[in-house]
Design a protein around this motif. Structure first.
Motif, PDB file in Angstrom:
ATOM      1  N   LEU A  43      52.666  30.349  47.740  1.00 39.58           N
ATOM      2  CA  LEU A  43      51.763  30.496  46.399  1.00 39.58           C
ATOM      3  C   LEU A  43      50.882  31.476  46.335  1.00 39.58           C
ATOM      4  O   LEU A  43      50.308  31.824  47.426  1.00 39.58           O
ATOM      5  CB  LEU A  43      51.174  29.125  46.136  1.00 39.58           C
ATOM      6  N   VAL A  44      50.694  32.195  45.356  1.00 35.92           N
ATOM      7  CA  VAL A  44      49.553  33.196  45.091  1.00 35.92           C
ATOM      8  C   VAL A  44      48.805  32.945  43.913  1.00 35.92           C
ATOM      9  O   VAL A  44      49.572  32.614  42.709  1.00 35.92           O
ATOM     10  CB  VAL A  44      49.986  34.695  45.037  1.00 35.92           C
ATOM     11  N   MET A  45      47.486  33.053  43.974  1.00 38.45           N
ATOM     12  CA  MET A  45      46.769  32.367  42.656  1.00 38.45           C
ATOM     13  C   MET A  45      45.668  33.417  42.451  1.00 38.45           C
ATOM     14  O   MET A  45      45.309  33.977  43.288  1.00 38.45           O
ATOM     15  CB  MET A  45      46.095  31.294  42.783  1.00 38.45           C
ATOM     16  N   GLY A  46      45.358  33.415  41.267  1.00 36.29           N
ATOM     17  CA  GLY A  46      43.870  34.330  40.997  1.00 36.29           C
ATOM     18  C   GLY A  46      42.968  33.424  40.574  1.00 36.29           C
ATOM     19  O   GLY A  46      43.135  32.501  39.699  1.00 36.29           O
ATOM     20  N   PHE A  47      41.755  33.497  41.455  1.00 31.67           N
ATOM     21  CA  PHE A  47      40.565  32.525  40.945  1.00 31.67           C
ATOM     22  C   PHE A  47      39.448  33.356  40.407  1.00 31.67           C
ATOM     23  O   PHE A  47      38.922  34.609  40.854  1.00 31.67           O
ATOM     24  CB  PHE A  47      40.083  31.931  42.170  1.00 31.67           C
ATOM     25  N   SER A  48      39.225  33.193  38.986  1.00 29.40           N
ATOM     26  CA  SER A  48      38.301  33.898  38.462  1.00 29.40           C
ATOM     27  C   SER A  48      36.691  33.572  38.691  1.00 29.40           C
ATOM     28  O   SER A  48      36.410  32.330  38.709  1.00 29.40           O
ATOM     29  CB  SER A  48      38.373  33.557  36.657  1.00 29.40           C
ATOM     30  N   PHE A  49      35.883  34.540  38.848  1.00 27.95           N
ATOM     31  CA  PHE A  49      34.463  34.108  39.234  1.00 27.95           C
ATOM     32  C   PHE A  49      33.842  33.938  37.942  1.00 27.95           C
ATOM     33  O   PHE A  49      32.738  33.277  37.939  1.00 27.95           O
ATOM     34  CB  PHE A  49      33.906  35.687  39.573  1.00 27.95           C
ATOM     35  N   PHE A  50      34.016  34.262  36.794  1.00 26.95           N
ATOM     36  CA  PHE A  50      33.488  33.994  35.432  1.00 26.95           C
ATOM     37  C   PHE A  50      33.693  32.413  35.090  1.00 26.95           C
ATOM     38  O   PHE A  50      32.458  31.986  34.905  1.00 26.95           O
ATOM     39  CB  PHE A  50      34.382  34.637  34.467  1.00 26.95           C
ATOM     40  N   ASP A  51      34.776  31.819  34.910  1.00 25.58           N
ATOM     41  CA  ASP A  51      34.966  30.396  34.845  1.00 25.58           C
ATOM     42  C   ASP A  51      35.476  29.501  35.616  1.00 25.58           C
ATOM     43  O   ASP A  51      35.767  28.425  35.555  1.00 25.58           O
ATOM     44  CB  ASP A  51      35.638  30.338  33.441  1.00 25.58           C
ATOM     45  N   ALA A  52      35.695  30.139  37.019  1.00 24.15           N
ATOM     46  CA  ALA A  52      36.299  29.036  38.034  1.00 24.15           C
ATOM     47  C   ALA A  52      37.646  28.524  37.800  1.00 24.15           C
ATOM     48  O   ALA A  52      38.070  27.491  38.249  1.00 24.15           O
ATOM     49  CB  ALA A  52      35.092  28.113  38.421  1.00 24.15           C
ATOM     50  N   THR A  53      38.310  29.439  36.968  1.00 22.26           N
ATOM     51  CA  THR A  53      39.710  28.778  36.718  1.00 22.26           C
ATOM     52  C   THR A  53      40.706  29.522  37.741  1.00 22.26           C
ATOM     53  O   THR A  53      40.341  30.628  38.083  1.00 22.26           O
ATOM     54  CB  THR A  53      40.188  29.133  35.019  1.00 22.26           C
ATOM     55  N   THR A  54      41.811  28.675  37.818  1.00 19.26           N
ATOM     56  CA  THR A  54      42.746  29.405  38.805  1.00 19.26           C
ATOM     57  C   THR A  54      44.081  29.636  37.896  1.00 19.26           C
ATOM     58  O   THR A  54      44.706  28.632  37.299  1.00 19.26           O
ATOM     59  CB  THR A  54      43.132  28.393  39.877  1.00 19.26           C
ATOM     60  N   ARG A  55      44.977  30.532  38.094  1.00 18.76           N
ATOM     61  CA  ARG A  55      45.994  31.143  37.468  1.00 18.76           C
ATOM     62  C   ARG A  55      47.189  31.131  38.764  1.00 18.76           C
ATOM     63  O   ARG A  55      46.901  32.034  39.618  1.00 18.76           O
ATOM     64  CB  ARG A  55      46.022  32.199  36.583  1.00 18.76           C
ATOM     65  N   VAL A  56      48.233  30.408  38.477  1.00 21.56           N
ATOM     66  CA  VAL A  56      49.279  30.621  39.647  1.00 21.56           C
ATOM     67  C   VAL A  56      50.534  31.619  39.154  1.00 21.56           C
ATOM     68  O   VAL A  56      50.760  31.872  38.168  1.00 21.56           O
ATOM     69  CB  VAL A  56      49.845  29.208  39.927  1.00 21.56           C
ATOM     70  N   PHE A  57      50.176  32.522  40.207  1.00 20.37           N
ATOM     71  CA  PHE A  57      51.524  33.459  39.912  1.00 20.37           C
ATOM     72  C   PHE A  57      52.840  33.025  39.887  1.00 20.37           C
ATOM     73  O   PHE A  57      53.274  32.071  40.752  1.00 20.37           O
ATOM     74  CB  PHE A  57      51.406  34.800  40.912  1.00 20.37           C
ATOM     75  N   GLN A  58      53.933  33.511  38.971  1.00 20.62           N
ATOM     76  CA  GLN A  58      55.069  33.334  38.961  1.00 20.62           C
ATOM     77  C   GLN A  58      56.192  33.778  39.990  1.00 20.62           C
ATOM     78  O   GLN A  58      55.746  34.944  40.361  1.00 20.62           O
ATOM     79  CB  GLN A  58      55.720  33.294  37.592  1.00 20.62           C
ATOM     80  N   GLY A  59      57.361  33.287  40.139  1.00 23.12           N
ATOM     81  CA  GLY A  59      58.221  33.712  40.836  1.00 23.12           C
ATOM     82  C   GLY A  59      58.196  33.707  42.435  1.00 23.12           C
ATOM     83  O   GLY A  59      58.956  34.620  43.166  1.00 23.12           O
ATOM     84  N   LEU A  60      57.193  32.900  42.995  1.00 26.51           N
ATOM     85  CA  LEU A  60      57.167  32.952  44.497  1.00 26.51           C
ATOM     86  C   LEU A  60      57.180  31.368  45.134  1.00 26.51           C
ATOM     87  O   LEU A  60      57.482  31.505  46.325  1.00 26.51           O
ATOM     88  CB  LEU A  60      55.665  33.232  44.727  1.00 26.51           C
TER      89      LEU A  60
END
Length: 526
Positions: free
Chosen positions: A158-175
């Motif tokens: 899994l690879v995710m992006g964690f935003s410092f602004f609102d602490a939300t997490t978005r999981v990258f597709q295709g992995l």
């Protein structure tokens, strides 16, 4: 005659024209019975960051961190503390030109904490959040105000992006697939992209480069499938607005044993999914170890001569000689010409263990199964390759590594570029080995520098975890732990310290002799 030849050769290559010299030494007292630890992060001409980690046994604090930045004269600029919550543990760190980031997790939970340390003034920002589920994190990068986390959930990547602004997490597709491993994850600030390189050791060793936008949108997928060899690692280096070089190592049979290095070009203007099965067109260039001029210079002259004779004989017969090595590839070093690739060659030393297990759920019959575990890593040599921006191999060189063993697989050799010259160095207890090269020629062959205590009445009785960093300009920074005793049998109490030693390597160009090929031209009977 042979002895005279050997003496003349040693005289010609004697390293008297360039060497390491001690400049400054700083010591931090430590308690050898504690679990406290120091680490150092060079910041080039901005100095260095010293990190002190102290474990608090009780209370709401798990670890206390002290960050202090020193300038290039090794004088303190600022100092700041950070108390980590109990039950959190350090996972990884990442440093760019402005900040140092450190990632912490609470094992068994989704909780994470990231601190951002400003390298200019020492101020700390704290970002807390939750992952979608407990994940075994293995990769950590930051670009802008997003932290990119890579790891595994139920053995799937899994690879995710964690935003410092609102602490939300978005999981990258295709992995999130079976039998896929993350080889590397890099942030490309030049193009504002995130590159995830994966390979599948059980699926024809398929190697894939996936590129994403900062918010996790897929941009392109390049699958290196059906190629002549198995690509087993890679790194991407931008060379222009629309093109990068992909460089790594390859094997002939989808194993961790490398047969050589490869280079190919990536066009970033294209988007979408592209299956690349090319050993033609914009080809993957394979460079076997036997094609490198100096790769075997770590061998003694007799053995080297036998290996080279075997290579020549096989080539004359129209056959290839396959060499298989385990490689620890460093991060690529950008240069004015293109880049320098550095890799260390090692092999694993195992120890056998006997495990008692019970066969069946209710049987009392027991048996003993023997397994092998890696006990330590033995390094043999490091090699360098210089490439231009089109991916052409310009030169190569080699540094022998003698009698260096480690229980952790970490880079030992540091490389410093000085104009047309390159200095290679690695630590060995209280000593530093160095070698001066110019492209594929050796100018100063295996110099040895010994660290000294601050006082003539002292001596080192033990040195542990030595590290050498290429710092800035012509300076190296050596660090580690040492026990210091009285050299004259006095009554002084031994003390334990963490040391930092600033070393200078001068290359007076007007005194450098003509380049020599160090080992290939030696008398085989020498």
């Amino acid at each position: 005659m042979r002895l005279l030849y050997a003496l003349l050769f040693c005289f010609v290559t004697a390293p008297v024209w360039a060497q390491l010299a001690a400049v400054t030494r700083v010591e931090m007292p430590i308690d050898p019975n504690s679990s406290d630890a120091y680490s150092v992060w060079p910041l080039r001409d901005r100095g260095a960051l010293l990190v002190y980690q102290h474990e608090e046994p009780y209370g709401q604090v798990g670890f206390k961190y002290t960050f202090s930045r020193m300038d290039t004269t090794m004088k303190p600029r600022w100092k700041t503390d950070f108390n980590l919550k109990a039950h959190f543990v350090p996972i990884s760190e990442f440093t760019n030109n402005l900040y140092r980031f450190q990632l912490f997790t609470e094992p068994g939970t989704e909780n994470i904490q990231i601190i951002r340390l400003n390298l200019d003034d020492g101020t700390i920002d704290i970002f807390e959040g939750k992952l979608p589920s407990p994940i075994d994190l293995t990769h950590f990068r930051v670009m802008g105000n997003v932290a990119y986390l890579g790891g595994y959930f139920h053995d799937r990547p899994l690879v995710m992006g964690f935003s410092f602004f609102d602490a939300t997490t978005r999981v990258f597709q295709g992995l999130y697939m079976n039998n896929i491993e993350i080889g590397s994850m890099d942030v490309d600030e030049y193009r504002q992209e995130v590159h995830v390189l994966t390979h599948s050791p059980k699926k024809r060793c398929q190697f894939t480069v996936r590129s994403y936008s900062p918010d996790g949108k897929p941009l392109r997928t390049i699958e290196y499938d059906g190629t002549q060899y198995s690509l087993i690692s890679g790194q991407i280096l931008p060379i222009s607005a629309g093109e990068s070089l992909l460089i790594g190592n390859y094997s002939a049979d989808c194993t961790p044993y490398s047969q050589g290095i490869y280079v190919t070009r990536i066009q970033h203007a294209e988007t979408g999914k592209m299956t690349v099965a090319t050993d033609h067109g914009e080809a993957i260039r394979y460079i076997d170890f036997s094609q490198l001029k100096n790769f075997f210079n770590y061998l003694d002259p007799r053995r080297q001569q036998r290996v080279l004779a075997r290579v020549t004989r096989r080539q004359n017969e129209g056959k290839n000689v396959k060499f298989r090595y385990r490689l620890l590839v460093h991060e690529l070093i950008p240069t004015a010409e293109g880049l320098t690739l550095v890799a260390e060659v090692y092999y694993q030393q195992y120890r056998s263990t006997n495990t008692i297990y019970t066969s069946g759920n209710f049987s009392t019959n027991q048996a003993t199964r023997q397994s092998r575990q890696v006990e330590q890593y033995q390094y043999t040599h490091a090699f360098l390759c210089g490439f231009d921006k089109q991916g052409n191999l310009l030169w190569d060189n080699c540094l022998p590594i003698k009698d260096i063993e480690s229980i952790r697989l970490t880079p030992k050799v540091e490389v410093m570029h000085q104009s047309d010259y390159v200095v290679m160095a690695y630590p060995d207890e209280d000593k530093v080995h160095s070698q001066l090269i110019r492209r594929d020629s050796v100018l100063a062959n295996k110099e040895l520098f010994t660290l000294k205590p601050r006082l003539a009445t002292e001596r080192f009785t033990n040195t542990a975890e030595p590290v050498v960093h290429a710092w800035y300009g012509s300076y190296f920074l050596a660090t580690g732990y040492q026990r210091i005793s009285n050299a004259r049998g006095g009554s002084a109490v031994p003390r334990d310290v963490f040391y930092l030693a600033k070393l200078r390597y001068d290359t007076p160009k007007n005194h450098l002799p003509a380049p020599t090929q160090a080992t290939r031209t030696t008398d085989p009977d020498h």
